[in-house]
Motif scaffolding. Structure first.
Motif, PDB file in Angstrom:
ATOM      1  N   GLY A  16       0.833  -1.191  -0.001  1.00 12.03           N
ATOM      2  CA  GLY A  16       0.129   0.082   0.349  1.00 12.03           C
ATOM      3  C   GLY A  16       1.280   1.376   0.141  1.00 12.03           C
ATOM      4  N   THR A  17       0.529   2.501  -0.142  1.00 13.20           N
ATOM      5  CA  THR A  17       1.296   3.892   0.345  1.00 13.20           C
ATOM      6  C   THR A  17       2.238   3.382   1.636  1.00 13.20           C
ATOM      7  OG1 THR A  17      -1.118   4.503   1.455  1.00 13.20           O
ATOM      8  CG2 THR A  17      -0.179   5.229  -0.855  1.00 13.20           C
ATOM      9  N   THR A  18       1.750   3.278   2.483  1.00 11.15           N
ATOM     10  CA  THR A  18       3.017   3.048   4.028  1.00 11.15           C
ATOM     11  C   THR A  18       2.270   1.632   4.613  1.00 11.15           C
ATOM     12  OG1 THR A  18       0.473   3.441   5.306  1.00 11.15           O
ATOM     13  CG2 THR A  18       1.596   5.785   4.403  1.00 11.15           C
ATOM     14  N   SER A  19       2.233   0.923   3.309  1.00  9.67           N
ATOM     15  CA  SER A  19       2.374  -0.090   4.322  1.00  9.67           C
ATOM     16  C   SER A  19       2.339  -1.626   3.592  1.00  9.67           C
ATOM     17  CB  SER A  19       1.106  -0.755   5.312  1.00  9.67           C
ATOM     18  OG  SER A  19       0.908  -0.017   6.646  1.00  9.67           O
ATOM     19  N   SER A  20       3.190  -3.029   4.072  1.00 11.37           N
ATOM     20  CA  SER A  20       3.055  -4.175   3.377  1.00 11.37           C
ATOM     21  C   SER A  20       2.569  -4.711   3.795  1.00 11.37           C
ATOM     22  CB  SER A  20       4.952  -4.128   2.005  1.00 11.37           C
ATOM     23  OG  SER A  20       5.301  -2.910   2.222  1.00 11.37           O
ATOM     24  N   PHE A  21       1.820  -5.461   3.344  1.00 12.40           N
ATOM     25  CA  PHE A  21       1.728  -6.887   3.822  1.00 12.40           C
ATOM     26  C   PHE A  21       1.652  -7.908   3.433  1.00 12.40           C
ATOM     27  CE2 PHE A  21      -1.324  -3.316   4.613  1.00 12.40           C
ATOM     28  CZ  PHE A  21      -1.547  -3.335   6.018  1.00 12.40           C
ATOM     29  N   LEU A  22       1.385  -9.147   3.941  1.00 14.34           N
ATOM     30  CA  LEU A  22       2.285 -10.552   3.678  1.00 14.34           C
ATOM     31  C   LEU A  22       0.894 -11.055   3.256  1.00 14.34           C
ATOM     32  CD1 LEU A  22       3.595 -13.659   2.581  1.00 14.34           C
ATOM     33  CD2 LEU A  22       3.286 -13.517   5.458  1.00 14.34           C
ATOM     34  N   VAL A  23       0.031 -12.031   2.322  1.00 11.77           N
ATOM     35  CA  VAL A  23      -1.352 -12.347   2.273  1.00 11.77           C
ATOM     36  C   VAL A  23      -1.912 -13.479   1.687  1.00 11.77           C
ATOM     37  CG1 VAL A  23      -3.490 -11.701   0.609  1.00 11.77           C
ATOM     38  CG2 VAL A  23      -2.276  -9.956   1.248  1.00 11.77           C
ATOM     39  N   ILE A  24      -2.506 -14.328   2.768  1.00 14.92           N
ATOM     40  CA  ILE A  24      -2.895 -15.835   2.734  1.00 14.92           C
ATOM     41  C   ILE A  24      -4.281 -15.861   2.289  1.00 14.92           C
ATOM     42  CG2 ILE A  24      -2.064 -17.967   3.608  1.00 14.92           C
ATOM     43  CD1 ILE A  24      -0.025 -16.745   5.808  1.00 14.92           C
TER      44      ILE A  24
END
Length: 109
Positions: A16-24
Motif C-alpha cells: 500500500g502507500t504506507t504498509s506492506s502485507f503478507l496475504v494468505i
C-alpha cells in the motif's frame, strides 16, 4: 508475486502507500476457525504478527502487516548467529508453538 502450496493456500505480497502485507488466501473449505481468528485478533501475542481477515468471493484472506520486517532468510544472510543465539531462536519457536494452547490455537493450523 504469488505462491501456492498443496493445502490450497496462496501466498502473495501487497504494498500500500504506507504498509506492506503478507496475504494468505485460503479456500472456504479449509474450515477457518472463527474462534481462533478472534483469539489472535483480541489478544496481544508478542510472537505473532497482527492479523486482519477479509473475505473475497470464495476465499478467506489473512493479511499480516510486514512493514519494516525482514524474512528469516534475509536476516540470516545479514547476521551470523552464535551457537547460543541459534539455540535461543529455536527455543523461542518451540515456546511459540507450545504457548498456542493457551489461546486455544492448534499448532497444526
Amino acid at each position: 508475486m504469488s505462491y501456492t502450496n498443496k493445502r490450497h493456500f496462496e501466498f502473495s505480497y501487497e504494498n500500500g502507500t504506507t504498509s506492506s502485507f503478507l496475504v494468505i488466501k485460503a479456500n472456504e473449505e479449509e474450515q477457518v476457525q472463527a474462534y481462533q481468528i478472534n483469539m489472535i485478533r483480541n489478544n496481544y501475542i508478542d510472537y505473532l504478527l497482527p492479523l486482519d481477515v477479509r473475505r473475497n468471493n470464495d476465499k478467506v484472506c489473512f493479511y499480516y502487516n510486514i512493514t519494516s520486517k525482514l524474512a528469516l532468510t534475509q536476516y540470516l544472510k545479514r547476521v551470523k548467529l552464535k551457537k547460543e543465539e541459534f539455540l535461543k531462536f529455536i527455543g523461542d519457536v518451540l515456546r511459540a508453538l507450545l504457548d498456542c494452547r493457551y489461546y486455544l490455537l492448534k499448532s497444526s493450523s
